[in-house]
Scaffold this motif. Structure first.
Motif, PDB file in Angstrom:
ATOM      1  N   VAL A   1      -1.066   2.682   3.960  1.00 47.79           N
ATOM      2  CA  VAL A   1      -1.136   1.885   5.040  1.00 47.79           C
ATOM      3  C   VAL A   1      -0.645   0.586   4.737  1.00 47.79           C
ATOM      4  N   PRO A   2       0.459   0.142   5.593  1.00 49.75           N
ATOM      5  CA  PRO A   2       1.097  -1.257   5.540  1.00 49.75           C
ATOM      6  C   PRO A   2       0.153  -2.427   5.444  1.00 49.75           C
ATOM      7  N   SER A   3      -0.999  -2.200   6.338  1.00 52.88           N
ATOM      8  CA  SER A   3      -1.863  -3.248   6.489  1.00 52.88           C
ATOM      9  C   SER A   3      -2.941  -3.410   5.251  1.00 52.88           C
ATOM     10  N   ASP A   4      -3.047  -2.507   4.429  1.00 54.50           N
ATOM     11  CA  ASP A   4      -3.745  -2.428   3.263  1.00 54.50           C
ATOM     12  C   ASP A   4      -3.352  -3.866   2.478  1.00 54.50           C
ATOM     13  N   PRO A   5      -4.243  -4.737   2.090  1.00 58.66           N
ATOM     14  CA  PRO A   5      -4.118  -5.881   1.302  1.00 58.66           C
ATOM     15  C   PRO A   5      -3.018  -5.762   0.006  1.00 58.66           C
ATOM     16  N   ILE A   6      -3.534  -4.876  -0.535  1.00 56.40           N
ATOM     17  CA  ILE A   6      -2.877  -4.653  -1.967  1.00 56.40           C
ATOM     18  C   ILE A   6      -1.421  -4.044  -1.686  1.00 56.40           C
ATOM     19  N   VAL A   7      -1.146  -3.156  -0.765  1.00 52.79           N
ATOM     20  CA  VAL A   7       0.079  -2.723  -0.443  1.00 52.79           C
ATOM     21  C   VAL A   7       1.036  -3.849   0.320  1.00 52.79           C
ATOM     22  N   ALA A   8       0.314  -4.708   1.152  1.00 59.10           N
ATOM     23  CA  ALA A   8       0.983  -5.819   1.799  1.00 59.10           C
ATOM     24  C   ALA A   8       1.412  -6.871   0.847  1.00 59.10           C
ATOM     25  N   ALA A   9       0.369  -7.180  -0.295  1.00 61.49           N
ATOM     26  CA  ALA A   9       0.752  -8.115  -1.344  1.00 61.49           C
ATOM     27  C   ALA A   9       2.028  -7.580  -1.941  1.00 61.49           C
ATOM     28  N   ARG A  10       2.215  -6.459  -2.495  1.00 58.58           N
ATOM     29  CA  ARG A  10       3.061  -5.992  -3.402  1.00 58.58           C
ATOM     30  C   ARG A  10       4.307  -5.929  -2.601  1.00 58.58           C
ATOM     31  N   VAL A  11       4.384  -5.533  -1.435  1.00 56.29           N
ATOM     32  CA  VAL A  11       5.792  -5.454  -0.337  1.00 56.29           C
ATOM     33  C   VAL A  11       6.008  -6.972  -0.358  1.00 56.29           C
ATOM     34  N   ARG A  12       5.220  -7.812  -0.028  1.00 57.20           N
ATOM     35  CA  ARG A  12       5.709  -9.304   0.023  1.00 57.20           C
ATOM     36  C   ARG A  12       6.261  -9.809  -1.102  1.00 57.20           C
ATOM     37  N   ALA A  13       5.750  -9.366  -2.442  1.00 57.81           N
ATOM     38  CA  ALA A  13       6.119 -10.122  -3.799  1.00 57.81           C
ATOM     39  C   ALA A  13       7.492  -9.353  -3.901  1.00 57.81           C
ATOM     40  N   LEU A  14       7.913  -8.161  -3.448  1.00 55.84           N
ATOM     41  CA  LEU A  14       9.078  -7.519  -3.688  1.00 55.84           C
ATOM     42  C   LEU A  14      10.114  -7.987  -2.798  1.00 55.84           C
ATOM     43  N   GLN A  15       9.720  -8.529  -1.506  1.00 51.57           N
ATOM     44  CA  GLN A  15      10.899  -9.085  -0.758  1.00 51.57           C
ATOM     45  C   GLN A  15      11.107 -10.495  -1.206  1.00 51.57           C
ATOM     46  N   GLU A  16       9.876 -11.291  -1.689  1.00 50.07           N
ATOM     47  CA  GLU A  16      10.323 -12.537  -2.180  1.00 50.07           C
ATOM     48  C   GLU A  16      11.418 -12.545  -3.382  1.00 50.07           C
ATOM     49  N   ASP A  17      11.270 -11.394  -3.908  1.00 54.52           N
ATOM     50  CA  ASP A  17      12.085 -11.375  -5.129  1.00 54.52           C
ATOM     51  C   ASP A  17      13.525 -10.561  -4.837  1.00 54.52           C
ATOM     52  N   GLY A  18      13.786 -10.611  -3.521  1.00 53.38           N
ATOM     53  CA  GLY A  18      14.902 -10.118  -2.925  1.00 53.38           C
ATOM     54  C   GLY A  18      15.123  -8.524  -3.118  1.00 53.38           C
ATOM     55  N   ARG A  19      14.222  -7.927  -3.276  1.00 55.22           N
ATOM     56  CA  ARG A  19      14.373  -6.583  -3.455  1.00 55.22           C
ATOM     57  C   ARG A  19      13.867  -5.628  -2.123  1.00 55.22           C
ATOM     58  N   ASN A  20      14.088  -4.502  -2.107  1.00 57.74           N
ATOM     59  CA  ASN A  20      13.798  -3.475  -1.059  1.00 57.74           C
ATOM     60  C   ASN A  20      12.389  -2.869  -0.998  1.00 57.74           C
ATOM     61  N   PRO A  21      11.345  -3.453  -0.622  1.00 51.96           N
ATOM     62  CA  PRO A  21      10.078  -2.639  -1.006  1.00 51.96           C
ATOM     63  C   PRO A  21       9.843  -1.286  -0.623  1.00 51.96           C
ATOM     64  N   PHE A  22      10.657  -1.098   0.646  1.00 51.51           N
ATOM     65  CA  PHE A  22      10.512   0.508   1.241  1.00 51.51           C
ATOM     66  C   PHE A  22      10.881   1.375   0.092  1.00 51.51           C
ATOM     67  N   ALA A  23      12.269   1.020  -0.293  1.00 53.84           N
ATOM     68  CA  ALA A  23      12.941   1.934  -1.321  1.00 53.84           C
ATOM     69  C   ALA A  23      12.307   2.139  -2.545  1.00 53.84           C
TER      70      ALA A  23
END
Length: 323
Positions: free
Chosen positions: A220-242
């Motif tokens: 679930v994208p709104s899960d706080p752990i999932v959302a934080a890991r997605v945001r961290a990857l985005q900030e690192d310039g990576r593709n969190p979905f893939a």
């Protein structure tokens, strides 16, 4: 008190630990953690979860030993170890994917219905109920119906329960161990369940002959752990979905499907009602990661397979369409 009782000392130590934990939860600025709370009944649970566990595992586990051996049936995504290596902080590894112990091409059939609406379509639940009813009739119950959310599980349970005569068990109505024991001992039982039954459940033999998964198990994208890991990857310039969401879902699907074939004599059908595995580009990664099941889009093939596996070993007598 000159002589402090041991239990008083234990209470003092525990109080100090609690103070340290509460300080960390409310005042820490450690950027590698996501801080969140959860309401359960009348309680509130506070948590701090690492966003990236790789550095922690390097320091506290892998650098402490000359050798560590990690084994699992679900370590690879698309036959490769990159995802698990990154998540666990493994820099220098020898890796090997061993041949499957089971003959999945003979023991299991993967059913992917063609005429299903998209999982986000309001018509999906009604059509999913129709598919579940037909599959349960073919398998004579003896099934796990696994869902990615409680709301979907409860909705499909209500849609199905008046249309079949098999004993239906619903997660949440009894403790997990009690439900599992009932499933094993009630002929033709069907269990509707969510995440906690996707792994660590062992039901060998004919009592479990069908596993139905409603949709690809994306977190679930709104899960706080999932959302934080997605945001961290985005900030690192990576593709969190893939790089994160798809591989995690692949491993979860492998674990869910892994409930079916537990011994070299087990046989049965796996059904996935989510057509994204056939339509979307990332679906190829899921299919490449699964064992080499025979695959079909036709209920008639499911009926023939279940009829053959009911006693005869002539599983090659029908031709399931390859995917």
């Amino acid at each position: 008190m000159t002589q402090k009782p041991e239990e008083l000392l234990r209470m003092a130590r525990r109080s100090f630990e609690l103070r340290q934990e509460m300080t960390f939860l409310f005042e820490s600025n450690e950027r590698n953690f996501v801080y969140w709370y959860e309401r359960r009944n009348k309680g509130v649970f506070l948590a701090a979860t690492p966003i990236d566990v790789s550095q922690i595992l390097r320091e506290r586990l892998f650098e402490q030993f000359d050798t560590a051996i990690l084994t699992s049936a679900t370590l690879t995504v698309g036959g490769r170890f990159e995802f698990i290596r990154q998540r666990l902080g493994l820099d220098h590894t020898k890796e090997r994917a061993l041949p499957q112990e089971f003959n999945f091409a003979e023991q299991a059939l993967l059913y992917l219905p063609r005429a299903m609406p998209d999982v986000r379509n309001p018509a999906f639940s009604s059509k999913a109920a129709d598919e579940i009813v037909q599959l349960l009739e073919l398998s004579k119950g003896r099934a796990f119906c696994l869902f990615t959310s409680y709301s979907q599980m409860n909705d499909l349970f209500e849609r199905v329960r008046t249309r079949v005569e098999f004993p239906l068990l619903l997660q949440g109505t009894a403790p997990r161990s009690a439900l599992l024991e009932r499933f094993k001992n009630i002929p033709g039982a069907v269990l509707f369940a969510t995440a906690s039954f996707w792994q660590g459940v062992d039901v060998p033999g004919e009592q479990l002959s069908l596993v139905i998964v409603d949709r690809l198990p994306f977190a679930v994208p709104s899960d706080p752990i999932v959302a934080a890991r997605v945001r961290a990857l985005q900030e690192d310039g990576r593709n969190p979905f893939a790089e994160y969401q798809v591989p995690e879902a692949v491993l979860s699907l492998k674990q869910g499907f892994g409930r079916l074939i537990r011994t070299k004599t087990d046989q049965g059908v796996l059904a996935l009602l989510d057509t994204r595995i056939q339509r979307m580009p990332y679906g190829k990664i899921f299919l490449e990661s699964l064992p080499r099941y025979r695959t079909t889009h036709e209920l008639a093939d499911v009926a023939r397979f279940l009829g053959a596996s009911g006693g005869s070993k002539r599983l090659g007598a029908h031709s399931a369409s390859p995917f």
